[in-house]
Design an enzyme around this catalytic site. Structure first.
Site, mmCIF file in Angstrom:
data_model
loop_
_atom_site.group_PDB
_atom_site.id
_atom_site.type_symbol
_atom_site.label_atom_id
_atom_site.label_comp_id
_atom_site.label_asym_id
_atom_site.label_seq_id
_atom_site.Cartn_x
_atom_site.Cartn_y
_atom_site.Cartn_z
ATOM 1 N N ASP A 194 0.822 -1.197 0.000
ATOM 2 C CA ASP A 194 0.000 0.000 0.000
ATOM 3 C C ASP A 194 0.865 1.260 0.000
ATOM 4 O OD1 ASP A 194 -2.707 1.136 0.363
ATOM 5 O OD2 ASP A 194 -1.842 1.916 2.215
ATOM 6 N N GLU A 218 1.795 -0.201 -4.870
ATOM 7 C CA GLU A 218 0.770 0.740 -5.333
ATOM 8 C C GLU A 218 1.401 2.118 -5.467
ATOM 9 O OE1 GLU A 218 -3.391 2.725 -3.703
ATOM 10 O OE2 GLU A 218 -1.665 2.514 -2.412
#
Ligand SMILES: [Ca+2]
Ligand SMILES: [Ca+2]
Length: 653
Positions: A350, A379
Site C-alpha cells: 500500500d 501501489e
C-alpha cells in the site's frame, strides 16, 4: 483511543509462589536496610515477533519487548543457537529492543528469554520454528496468473458469530456503506471452488490485520496490531487454513502490506517505542499532499518532498518514520513473519512511495534476499508512467548517477528494487480510450499511442494491470454500463503484456457511482455473500441474463488463458487502429499465437489480413475461443458490431 494492553504472547512459566517468596524476602530486606523497594510487578505484555524461524537467510532477529517499566530489566537468553548480541534502550521506559542472532544450524524448538528487574524474574518461552520445505524459493506471481482483488468485509459472511467483537469498536452495520458488513475469511474459504473455477490463481485481499478503530475500520488500512488477524475477519488459524485450502486449488495468497502508516487505535499512537517512531501529528504538521512526483522531481522544493513522505495520510492514520532503523527492522520482520506463517505467494504494498525512499529500497531488497522469487507489487497511484517506472528494479534512469554526470536528481535518490508495480497509467488510459469517441487522436489511438511508454519500464510484463480495485469506480460505472465495452476492457486486461488483476464482482457487472470519492460504494457486497441476498454470483441464482453471460464469457477466457504460453510470456505486436477497430497479437516462437481483435463501431468490420502478416502465417486459420467458430484468415477477419474476438491462431497444415 488507548487500547487495553495486548494479551501476553508466549507463555510465562515463572511460578507465582516463587515471586511471592522473593517479594517477601525483599520486603524484609528493605525493612532491615531502611531502603525503598519498588512494588511494581515485572510483567512482559508482549514480545514481537511472537516467534521466529531457524534457517533464514538473514540470521539477525530483533525482538521488541513491551511491558511497564521494562527498560530497566536485565535480559539473558537461554538455549542453544539463539545468541543475544545487544540490548538497546530508547527513550521509552516501556520498550526494550533485543538484538539476537540465530546461529547457522540452530535447531527448531523453544528458547527462553529471561527478564530480571528489582529481584523479580519473568521468563518468556520463545519458539524458533522449522521452515516449510521450499519456503525460500516460493514462486511469486507472473504472467501465468490472474489475481483477484477482494475486500474480505464485503465478499461473504461465512461466520455471523464474529460480525461484532466486543472491545474492538465499530459494530456491524450493513445498512451503512462505510460500516462493517460482516464478511470474513471463512466466507472466502467457502467460495474457493468458485474462485479457482473462474480461473483465478491468486487472491489479493485488502488488509486482514486488526483495525481497532472506533469507526470506519472495515477497509483494514488502519492496523492496530501488526501481528494479529482482525477477529472480525477470523483467526490466525483461519488465515492459515485459507492459504492451505487455496493452495490445494492452485491459488496463492497475496498479503496487503502497509509500511507507511498504522491506525490511531494502535498502542504506538499513545506510547511509541521511541520518540522518533512516528512523524509529527496533524494539525501541528500538515497531512501529506499526495504529490508523489516530489520524490522524483529534480526541481521539487525540499519542503514539498518532505511533506509528501512525512505528512500523515489521514488524521486517523499515524505516519511511521521508516527512516528509524529499529522500526525499519520491525517492519521487515513483521512482513517476513506473515510470509512464513501463512505461506504467502506475494505482497501488494500500500501507498508505496509515501515512506522514506531509503527504507523502501532496503525493505524490498531484504525481502527479495530472503525470497528471491517472491511477488511484490507496489501501489504507486500515479497516472504518469515515468513516476511508476522509477520504482521498478533494473531501471537505469533512477538512482544516483556516477561521477561526472550532469543529470540532476534528488540528493537521496536510491536505485529501485521493486519487481512489480500496479499499472495505474495503463488502467486509466484503457478506460478513457473505451468511452471516448473515435478520432485521429482519441479512442483506440489513445491506448495504441500509450503503449510506447513501455520503453520506460525495465520489465513492463511484470506490471499488474487491473480492471478496477477498491479505490476506483467500478468498471461497469466507468463504461456507462455498456456490456460490449466491459468485454473489451476485460479482454485487454487478460491478454495484454501484463500480469492481470480483476476486482471482485466485475464478472457480474457490479456497479457503483462514477464520482471518484464514493469509495465505500466501490466496495459493494458480493452478491450471495449474505443469506438474505436476492442474487448469488456463485450459484447464479437471481443473476440477470447479461450478468450470467459475462460471467460465463470471462470464465471461458480465464480458464483458456491458463494453457496459453503466448499470453504468459509472449511478445506483443499491435496494429494501428482503423475504423473503430484495434487488433494486437501475443506471440512466442514454437507456441500458438493469440490474436485479439476489438470493434467499437456499430457496424460489422472486415479487416484484410495482409497487414497482420508479421504475426499471421500465410493461409492461417483461427478459432474464436468463445464461440468455437473456425475462421479462415487467408483474406480477411470479420468482426461483428461492438465485439471482441479472442482468437487462437493455427497454421494450416
Ligand atoms: Ca462474519
Ligand atoms: Ca509517510
Amino acid at each position: 483511543m488507548k487500547p487495553e494492553p495486548a494479551a501476553p504472547r508466549g507463555h510465562t512459566p515463572t511460578t507465582a509462589w516463587r515471586h511471592r517468596a522473593r517479594a517477601a524476602v525483599l520486603a524484609l530486606l528493605a525493612l532491615l536496610l531502611g531502603t525503598a523497594v519498588r512494588a511494581d510487578a515485572l510483567s512482559v505484555d508482549s514480545v514481537e515477533p511472537p516467534h521466529w524461524w531457524v534457517g533464514m537467510a538473514d540470521p539477525r532477529l530483533q525482538l521488541l519487548a513491551y511491558g511497564p517499566d521494562i527498560a530497566r530489566a536485565r535480559v539473558t537468553v537461554r538455549g542453544a543457537g539463539l545468541v543475544l548480541e545487544r540490548v538497546q534502550r530508547t527513550d521509552s521506559p516501556h520498550h526494550l529492543f533485543l538484538h539476537l542472532r540465530v546461529a547457522a544450524g540452530a535447531r527448531a524448538g523453544e528458547r527462553f528469554v529471561v527478564f530480571e528487574r528489582d529481584g523479580q524474574r519473568h521468563t518468556v518461552a520463545y519458539t524458533l520454528k522449522g521452515r516449510e520445505p521450499g519456503s525460500a524459493q516460493r514462486r511469486g506471481f507472473d504472467g501465468r496468473d490472474v489475481l483477484l482483488n477482494l475486500m474480505p468485509d464485503r465478499f461473504a459472511n461465512g461466520n455471523p458469530a464474529n460480525d461484532t467483537v466486543p472491545g474492538l469498536g465499530d459494530p456491524v452495520d450493513r445498512s451503512t456503506p462505510g460500516g462493517r458488513h460482516g464478511g470474513d475469511l471463512q466466507g472466502v474459504i467457502d467460495r474457493l471452488d468458485y474462485i479457482a473455477g473462474m480461473g483465478f490463481t491468486a487472491i489479493w485481499m485488502t488488509p486482514v490485520l486488526e483495525n481497532r478503530q472506533p469507526s470506519y475500520s472495515y477497509h483494514g488500512y488502519a492496523a492496530t496490531d501488526l501481528y494479529r488477524v482482525d477477529p472480525r475477519l477470523g483467526t490466525l488459524d483461519d488465515y492459515r487454513r485459507l492459504a492451505q485450502e487455496a493452495r490445494r486449488r492452485g491459488v496463492g495468497i497475496i498479503h496487503d502490506a502497509v509500511p507507511n502508516h498504522i491506525g490511531s487505535g494502535h498502542r504506538w499512537f499513545m506510547q511509541p517505542p521511541a520518540a522518533d517512531w512516528l512523524h509529527p501529528a496533524p494539525p501541528g504538521a500538515p497531512l501529506t499532499h499526495h504529490a508523489r512526483t516530489t520524490v522524483r522531481d529534480p526541481y521539487a522544493a525540499p519542503a514539498d518532498r518532505e511533506r509528501f513522505t512525512r505528512g500523515w495520510f489521514a488524521p486517523t492514520m499515524p505516519d511511521l518514520n521508516t527512516a528509524q532503523p529499529l522500526l525499519a527492522q520491525y517492519l521487515v520482520q513483521s512482513t517476513v513473519w506473515w510470509i512464513e506463517e501463512i505461506g504467502l505467494m506475494g505482497l501488494r504494498v500500500d501507498t508505496w512511495g509515501y515512506s522514506d525512499p531509503g527504507f523502501l529500497a532496503q525493505w524490498a531488497a531484504r525481502l527479495r534476499r530472503e525470497y528471491p522469487r517472491l511477488g511484490i507489487v507496489g501501489e504507486e497511484w500515479s497516472l504518469n508512467p515515468l513516476v511508476v517506472s522509477a520504482w521498478q528494479a533494473g531501471n537505469p534512469l533512477f538512482g544516483r548517477p556516477g561521477a561526472g554526470a550532469t543529470r540532476k536528481v534528488p540528493a537521496d535518490e536510491i536505485r529501485p528494487t521493486l519487481p512489480s508495480l500496479m499499472d495505474f497509467p495503463l488502467h486509466d488510459t484503457l478506460r478513457r480510450a473505451l468511452v471516448e469517441a473515435e478520432s485521429f487522436n482519441t479512442g483506440w489511438v489513445r491506448l495504441y499511442d500509450f503503449m510506447v511508454n513501455d520503453r520506460l519500464y525495465a520489465d513492463p510484463a511484470r506490471l499488474v494491470l487491473f480492471d478496477g480495485n477498491h479505490d476506483v469506480p467500478r468498471l461497469a460505472a466507468a463504461l456507462d454500463g455498456d456490456p460490449a465495452l466491459q468485454r473489451m476492457a476485460l479482454a485487454f486486461v487478460l491478454t495484454s503484456r501484463r500480469i492481470p488483476q480483476l476486482y471482485y464482482g466485475v464478472e457480474v457487472m457490479l456497479d457503483s457511482p462514477k464520482t471518484h470519492d464514493a469509495f465505500d460504494r466501490f466496495r459493494a457486497d458480493f452478491p450471495g455473500g449474505w443469506p438474505d441476498d436476492t442474487a448469488d454470483a456463485v450459484s447464479g441464482r437471481g443473476l440477470r441474463p447479461e450478468q450470467a453471460a459475462l460471467q460465463q464469457w470471462l470464465r471461458r477466457l480465464m480458464l483458456w488463458r491458463q494453457s496459453q504460453p503466448a499470453l504468459h510470456r509472449g511478445e506483443l505486436t499491435h496494429f494501428m487502429p482503423e475504423n473503430g477497430t484495434y487488433v494486437f497479437a501475443r506471440h512466442l516462437a514454437d507456441s500458438a499465437t493469440v490474436l485479439v481483435a476489438m470493434n467499437k463501431s456499430d457496424e460489422p468490420r472486415r479487416l484484410p489480413t495482409a497487414r497482420f502478416a508479421p504475426v499471421l502465417p500465410p493461409g492461417a486459420s483461427a478459432t474464436d475461443i468463445h464461440t468455437g467458430e473456425r475462421l479462415d484468415l487467408t483474406e480477411a477477419l470479420t468482426l461483428p458490431p461492438r465485439s471482441v474476438r479472442v482468437l487462437a491462431v493455427e497454421r494450416r497444415p
